[in-house]
Design an enzyme around this catalytic site. Structure first.
Site, mmCIF file in Angstrom:
data_model
loop_
_atom_site.group_PDB
_atom_site.id
_atom_site.type_symbol
_atom_site.label_atom_id
_atom_site.label_comp_id
_atom_site.label_asym_id
_atom_site.label_seq_id
_atom_site.Cartn_x
_atom_site.Cartn_y
_atom_site.Cartn_z
ATOM 1 N N HIS A 216 0.843 -1.203 0.000
ATOM 2 C CA HIS A 216 0.000 0.000 0.000
ATOM 3 C C HIS A 216 0.871 1.244 0.000
ATOM 4 C CE1 HIS A 216 -3.554 -2.456 1.039
ATOM 5 N NE2 HIS A 216 -2.651 -3.189 1.661
ATOM 6 N N GLU A 231 -0.605 0.347 7.674
ATOM 7 C CA GLU A 231 0.126 -0.647 6.904
ATOM 8 C C GLU A 231 1.258 0.008 6.106
ATOM 9 O OE1 GLU A 231 -2.858 -2.884 4.809
ATOM 10 O OE2 GLU A 231 -1.379 -4.341 4.142
ATOM 11 N N HIS A 284 2.585 -6.952 3.257
ATOM 12 C CA HIS A 284 1.401 -6.351 3.875
ATOM 13 C C HIS A 284 1.425 -6.545 5.383
ATOM 14 C CE1 HIS A 284 -1.074 -5.901 0.130
ATOM 15 N NE2 HIS A 284 -0.133 -6.727 -0.296
ATOM 16 N N GLU A 347 1.582 -11.384 5.163
ATOM 17 C CA GLU A 347 0.841 -10.573 6.143
ATOM 18 C C GLU A 347 1.630 -10.674 7.440
ATOM 19 O OE1 GLU A 347 -1.632 -8.631 5.671
ATOM 20 O OE2 GLU A 347 -2.853 -9.355 3.996
HETATM 21 ZN ZN LIG Z 1 -2.421 -4.933 2.625
#
Ligand SMILES: [Zn+2]
Length: 390
Positions: A216, A231, A284, A347
């Site tokens: 992002h 994030e 992420h 993640e």
């Molecule tokens: Zn993300």
């Protein structure tokens, strides 16, 4: 067959929707609606029924909405885009000015409704395509009156609507909970993000090339969690650090964004495919409802050819973090499905988790994670490149 019963009392209205699938996760919903202070699901309701309690105390406090509705048209916000994020568990509403919203379950459509006053839809507004999303049945937006935009969201069965966050005054972010991505997600509308991928220059024949994707940036802060930790704040500096660590070992690394700019999903994939990169790694941090600080841990996603790469990096991440281990999983994320090389999506922990948020905010912890990811990629490269898996 749907039957609706109403019980009204002076303070509390209870709406029972019979014959609906039960919600997987009960989650309180914070709302700025003046006449709806709290909304809550009753997870203990009998199967095939859902209780929604609406506490209507304080309905007379409507001053903020009035002041907006009386503002002249020239100060109205234009809603430029409504997107479903890459993880499929969040809807982002972007505008050119600060947004003021109230949100509630609409009794007529039975959808979750976000009412945005002092706003209009952009001329070329396109609603997001929820066709392939498992979390969302549909999203609609309409100009309800000249100064009010209504966004209606129908979550899929087993999915509950979480909190609306406002990462910046002109951006609304709605979380959807109880959903694990297993279905393809469409790319967002292609706009200004198309031209933003960096130019990698020339790459020597035979050099291992890795495209590293800070998940992002730019107008999309990604998930925002405890203490406003976003994030973007985590994945952007980490991606640069991982690049440096890998390039010290002779691996060529191309980032999908060099700075904090907006880059859509399709150009990231096209960059990797055009370069014929050996590996694609998207970075992420995770999020769930702010009411679930107990959810923490690392997840690694792959699609088809990325399995071994995912396992290798995940092992190093667990070693560095000590867990919790939320597993190596398959997912049909856009960047995993459309890249033609082994691809993984990491993640690194939950910005909404009490353990992970504290750790992810710590630069020393992020350094440990960066080193673990670089070690995992290097181990894979040494074992598989050049070869059929690289
Ligand atoms: Zn993300």
């Amino acid at each position: 067959m749907l039957r609706v019963h109403w019980w009204l009392s002076s303070l509390t209205s209870v709406l029972m929707l019979a014959h609906l699938a039960p919600i997987a996760q009960a989650s309180p919903i914070k709302t700025s609606t003046p006449d709806v202070k709290t909304l809550g699901f009753d997870a203990s309701a009998p199967p095939n029924s859902l209780n929604v309690a609406v506490d209507s105390q304080g309905a007379e406090d409507d001053s903020s909405v009035d002041s907006l509705s009386q503002s002249p048209r020239s100060s109205m916000a234009t809603i430029e885009a409504i997107d479903i994020t890459i993880e499929g568990n969040r809807i982002l509403i972007r505008a050119d000015r600060p947004l003021d919203q109230r949100s509630y379950w609409d009794r007529n459509t039975l959808a979750y409704q976000i009412e945005i006053r002092g706003a209009r839809l952009s001329q070329n507004f396109q609603p997001p395509n929820a066709q392939d999303s498992q979390a969302i049945s549909w999203v609609r937006a309409e100009q309800a009156d000249p100064e009010t935009v209504m966004v209606r969201i129908m979550p899929a069965p087993q999915v509950s609507v979480g909190e609306i966050n406002q990462p910046s005054p002109s951006l609304l972010s709605l979380e959807l909970n109880g959903y694990q991505a297993t279905m393809p997600l469409p790319p967002p509308d292609l706009g200004s993000g198309m031209a933003n991928v960096p130019d990698p220059g020339t790459i020597p024949e035979g050099q291992v090339v890795i495209v590293l994707d800070p998940g992002h940036g730019g107008s999309d802060p990604g998930a925002v969690g405890i203490g406003g930790l976003s994030e973007t704040d985590i994945v952007n500096p980490m991606s640069h650090r991982i690049r440096d660590l890998l390039e010290e070992e002779g691996v060529r690394v191309i980032l999908t964004r060099e700075d904090n700019r907006t880059v859509d999903l399709q150009p990231r994939v096209e960059l990797a495919n055009r370069l014929d990169a050996n590996l694609f790694v998207s970075i992420h941090a995770n999020a769930i409802s702010m009411s679930r600080p107990d959810v923490n841990g690392v997840e690694t996603y792959y699609f088809q050819s990325g399995q071994q790469l995912a396992r290798t990096i995940h092992g190093h991440l667990l070693e560095a973090t000590g867990g919790p281990d939320r597993g190596v999983r398959t997912a049909r994320f856009y960047v995993l499905r459309h890249t033609r090389m082994p691809a993984v999506l990491l993640e690194l922990g939950f910005v909404t988790g009490n353990q992970d948020a504290r750790r992810l905010a710590d630069p020393q912890y992020r350094e440990r994670l960066s080193q673990a990811i670089a070690r995992g990629i290097l181990q894979y490269v040494r074992q598989h490149c050049p070869g059929p898996g690289c």
